[in-house]
Every structure is written in C-alpha cells, then in structure tokens.
Design an enzyme around this catalytic site. Structure first.
Site, PDB file in Angstrom:
ATOM      1  N   LYS A   1       0.631  -0.806   0.066  1.00 25.78           N
ATOM      2  CA  LYS A   1      -0.523   0.017  -0.459  1.00 25.78           C
ATOM      3  C   LYS A   1       1.117   1.470  -0.012  1.00 25.78           C
ATOM      4  O   LYS A   1       1.845   1.145   0.587  1.00 25.78           O
ATOM      5  CB  LYS A   1      -0.679  -0.067   1.373  1.00 25.78           C
ATOM      6  CG  LYS A   1      -1.563   0.579   1.429  1.00 25.78           C
ATOM      7  CD  LYS A   1      -2.933   1.185   2.805  1.00 25.78           C
ATOM      8  CE  LYS A   1      -3.863   1.934   2.671  1.00 25.78           C
ATOM      9  NZ  LYS A   1      -4.659   1.422   3.887  1.00 25.78           N
TER      10      LYS A   1
ATOM     11  N   SER B   1      -9.395   1.156   2.692  1.00 29.89           N
ATOM     12  CA  SER B   1      -8.780   2.440   1.933  1.00 29.89           C
ATOM     13  C   SER B   1      -8.040   1.798   1.193  1.00 29.89           C
ATOM     14  O   SER B   1      -7.188   2.172   0.345  1.00 29.89           O
ATOM     15  CB  SER B   1      -8.233   3.440   2.885  1.00 29.89           C
ATOM     16  OG  SER B   1      -7.505   3.005   3.805  1.00 29.89           O
TER      17      SER B   1
ATOM     18  N   SER C   1      -9.732  -1.026   7.222  1.00 26.10           N
ATOM     19  CA  SER C   1      -9.094  -0.604   5.329  1.00 26.10           C
ATOM     20  C   SER C   1      -8.233  -1.874   5.157  1.00 26.10           C
ATOM     21  O   SER C   1      -8.384  -2.082   3.842  1.00 26.10           O
ATOM     22  CB  SER C   1      -7.755   0.667   5.244  1.00 26.10           C
ATOM     23  OG  SER C   1      -8.890   1.803   5.727  1.00 26.10           O
TER      24      SER C   1
END
Ligand code: GLN
Length: 488
Positions: free
Chosen positions: A78, A153, A177
């Site tokens: 990420k 996310s 997330s």
C-alpha cells in the site's frame, strides 16, 4: 492454471521444489499487471524493472540454499508504506513527489526475506475512506465487477490480489481498511493486534488505531506473511515485545470445542439480507466442524461510529499538521504574502476534500471549549467499548461478525454522502478502538456476483485462533479459490 492465479503458499511450494523460478513467476505477474492496470488502476507506482532484478537475485539466493518461504514471491505494498528511493504518495497530491530516504520496517523485513516488489498500491487519500475513491490518482475498480468499488482504504492492495497482479499485499487498517477491501474483493485480510507489526515508516493517519497487516488469497498465505512481519521493533514505541508463535502450526490446529460469540447487536435491520445469509451460512459451516456458537452482547455497539470518528479525526488533524509545504511534499506555487497564507495555499491545494473535512472535524473536537465535550467523552466511550470486549472474551474464544453491512456499492455512490460511508464502518471499527485482531475471509457472493466476507475477532495476540478458524473454514469451502472472470 496461470502462474498469477496461484496462491502465495502454492507458489512458495513450487519455488521450493524448483518447479518454477521466481523470474518465470514474476514475469507472469507483471504481464498480468500490464494487462489489467488500464481498467483497474490498482497501482499508483509500478516497479517492473526492480521486480525483475529482485526475481533474478531471489533465484540466485535459492540456488545458494538461502531462501525463505517469501523469497521470489511478487508482493505489492500500500502506498502509505515507505520504500526507500521509490515514490510514496499516501494517494495524495501532497506527497505526489515524495521519495522516502528510508524503508519502513515492514518493507525492510519483506525485502530481507527476498520478496519481489510489484509496486505501490492505490488507496484512499491518507487512508481516509473505505472505497478507494478519495485517491488523488483516481479510483481503483473492483475486478469482480468494474462498476463496483473495491472497498478501502487498501483497495488497490485487495484488487491487485483479486486480479493477479501480485500474490500478496500489505495494507493498513485504522478502522477497517484491510478487512473491508478484502471482503469486497474476495480475498483474506488480517488486521493484527495493535503493536504486533511495527508502524515505523508508515505514513500516519490515526496513530492509536493504525496497524499494518497482511492480505492474501488464503488464510495460509496470510499466516506466512504475518510470520515475517510480526515482531518487536525498537523504532516503534508502541511495538509489543512478545514471543512470536509459529503461525503455520495454527493452520492445522483443531477448532472443535472453540466457542464463537455471535453479538446480538450486530444482526439487526440495516444489515443487507445477502450479507446476513452468507455470514449465517459461514457460522453454520463452522458449527458443523464442532465450533460452538454462543449468543453474546456488546452493549455499547451504538457508540462505535461516533467514538471512532472523533478519535480518528482528532489524531489525523495532529498527524497531518506536518504537511505545510516546507519539510515535505507539495508546495503551492503562489506562496502568499506571509507564512500563514502560504500554509493555507499549500494545504488547500495539496489535500483533497475528504482529508480537509477530517482535519476540520479533528481540529474542532480538540479545540478548547469542545475538547471535554467531544474528545474526552470519546476517550471515555472507547474504554466502555474495550470493556464490552473484555467481558465477551470471558465467555468465548472468538467473535464472528459481518465485515460491511452491504456488498460493494457502485463507484460514485459514496461521494454524495460521507455519513452513509462512515456508517458502513460499524463492524470493523471495534478492532481498532480496542487494539484487537480481526480477519476477513471470503464467505460468499451476492446475487450480483460481488464477494462477501465473514469477519472473525479474537483476544489480544490471539491471531492463532483466527488462523485456526479461518483455515478450517477454507478446508470446507471454495470461495477463496474462485477468481474473477476477466472483464478487461
Ligand atoms: N473507513 C475508515 C475511515 O475512513 C477506516 C479507514 C482505515 O482503516 N484506514 O476512517
């Protein structure tokens, strides 16, 4: 079967048996990345040259007999996790041109194990959101249905896994997330106990809630990644100095006789019927393997959302104060008449709407006069939530829950009404408020073909229990083996 469709543990086994090379595997994954990126947008930065170079070195290392199970495995990270020399943006214009001078501990551990980096994945800006639509770099699409969001996310991480443009990924979870996108993309996502994985070098959103964790196609994959990531780090003051168990051993442990709590407050109106049905089928499956289902109560469930959104925004407003256009990242071209104006220009242009909304909310709840009414109250409510779980875990070994109240919505449906999206976090937030571990595993599909996850929560540092239950679930189901039909 395409090489990019392998699970991480299958690939690790083929590599160990020298049936495939990392170079072959990495080439297949990179070709898949090139094929799918135009429609999915899972990555902010792709690193094919680096990946090929790392794959060659991994093959050499294996030939010398120095391989770990992760050596030569293509992984994505990420884009809030610092990678030395590789742009790390937090999906924000603010950090569009930021190249970290050092690796996060997570990055360092993976590279030391010989992993191959496919790139940095898309996310909501500064990890604020649950749809991956607030990214400055445009939304990621869900590989199962291009009209749907992938969840967030860590949506780029989940979607890249579902699509096959990596075999494992590391996300972060402040309020869901890792688990929400895992649920919406039909993969496994584990948010570990707060402090089990170092936060050093991970761009902060809300420091008392943030935790990095592994995402994979199977529970076994997640166990393998966790083994490498977990462990004390003196560079993170909240890191737990504890013994790390053998997570692989947990995969084959008996689950018969384990007590699984089912919170009464979680199965109420507002929960989508198809999600409820999938979760109930999942519970029946585990019950069939000898797990005992126990009705429990979490009486402060109604305070989860408000407590979280006060604490998370308060911490965000403080963490994001460092972006002022001088030390890091974006600087407004027209700097303004004085220092304050130049800050205002830089922050007004560098941050997106959702980030600004949260900074404003967080500043408000911390301001004198409102601090006691909001932030202090929320901290007290947080203690009540912790106590709820404390009580519950006196009766049970783990707790079951939905991950999100609905399957993935269509892209664009979120934007108009932030509150609707905040409310979707109800089932994932408690893990972060309490610091407890939680995992989402694939448990079905909606009638539209969108994946649905089942969430399991455990007491502090009992990731083992989650892995045992999850592995048993996957021995008796095949949701995790299904792959989206290419729509590109
Ligand atoms: N959806 C939650 C939020 O927007 C959680 C995000 C996260 O876990 N990073 O704050």
């Amino acid at each position: 079967m395409n090489l990019y469709d392998l699970s991480l543990s299958q690939a690790a086994q083929l590599l160990a048996q020298k049936q495939i090379s990392s170079l072959e595997l990495t080439k297949a994954v990179l070709a898949r990345q090139e094929e799918t990126e135009p429609s999915l947008n899972c990555y902010i930065t792709v690193t094919p040259d680096l990946a090929l170079d790392q794959a060659r070195r991994a093959d050499e290392r294996r030939a010398q007999g120095k391989a770990t199970p992760l050596t030569g495995i293509p992984l994505s990270l990420k884009d809030v996790i610092n990678t030395q020399g590789i742009q790390t943006t937090a999906a924000s214009r603010m950090l569009q041109n930021f190249t970290p001078p050092y690796d996060a501990t997570v990055t360092r551990r993976l590279l030391a194990a010989g992993a191959v980096l496919t790139g940095k994945t898309n996310a909501d800006e500064f990890a604020m959101g649950s749809t991956t639509e607030t990214s400055y770099f445009g939304p990621t699409r869900n590989p199962w249905d291009l009209k749907a969001f992938p969840g967030g996310s860590s949506g780029g991480s989940a979607a890249s896994l579902a699509a096959g443009s990596c075999l494992g990924s590391i996300g972060t979870d402040t309020g869901g997330s890792i688990r929400q996108p895992a649920s919406h993309c039909g993969i496994v996502g584990l948010k570990p106990t707060y402090g089990l994985i170092s936060r050093y070098g991970i761009i902060a959103y809300a420091s008392s809630l943030d935790q990095a964790g592994p995402m994979g196609r199977s529970v076994a994959d997640v166990a393998l990644l966790l083994q490498i990531l977990a462990g004390f780090d003196r560079k993170d003051s909240t890191s737990i100095p504890c013994e790390i168990p053998d997570y692989n051993a947990a995969l084959t442990r008996q689950v018969k006789g384990l007590r699984l709590g089912v919170p009464r407050e979680f199965f109420v109106s507002g929960l989508d019927e198809e999600v409820q049905a999938a979760v109930e089928r999942g519970l029946a499956l585990l019950a069939g393997q000898g797990v005992e289902l126990v009705p429990i109560s979490l009486p402060h469930t109604q305070y989860f959302i408000s407590t979280y959104y006060i604490i998370a925004t308060a911490e965000a407003s403080s963490n994001l104060a460092r972006y002022e256009g001088v030390k890091y990242g974006y600087s407004a071209p027209r700097q303004g008449a004085n220092l304050e104006e130049s800050y205002l220009n830089t922050r007004g242009q560098g941050f997106g709407q959702e980030v600004i909304r949260r900074i404003m909310l967080g500043t408000y709840v911390l301001s004198s006069g409102y601090y006691d009414a909001y932030y202090a109250k929320a901290s007290q409510a947080r203690t009540l939530v912790i106590e709820d779980f404390h009580q519950a875990f006196r009766q049970v070994d783990a707790i079951a829950a939905p991950v999100a109240p609905h399957p993935a919505l269509d892209l664009g449906q979120a934007g108009a009404d932030p509150l609707t999206i905040y409310l979707r976090d109800i089932y994932t937030i408690p893990c972060n408020l309490t610091g407890l571990p939680g995992m989402s595993i694939p448990a079905g599909f909606s009638s539209q073909g969108r994946p649905i996850g089942l969430q399991l929560l455990a007491p502090r540092l009992r990731e083992n229990t989650l892995l045992s239950l999850g592995a048993e679930f996957q021995r008796n189901s095949d949701f995790h083996q299904q792959r989206p039909v290419s729509q590109e």
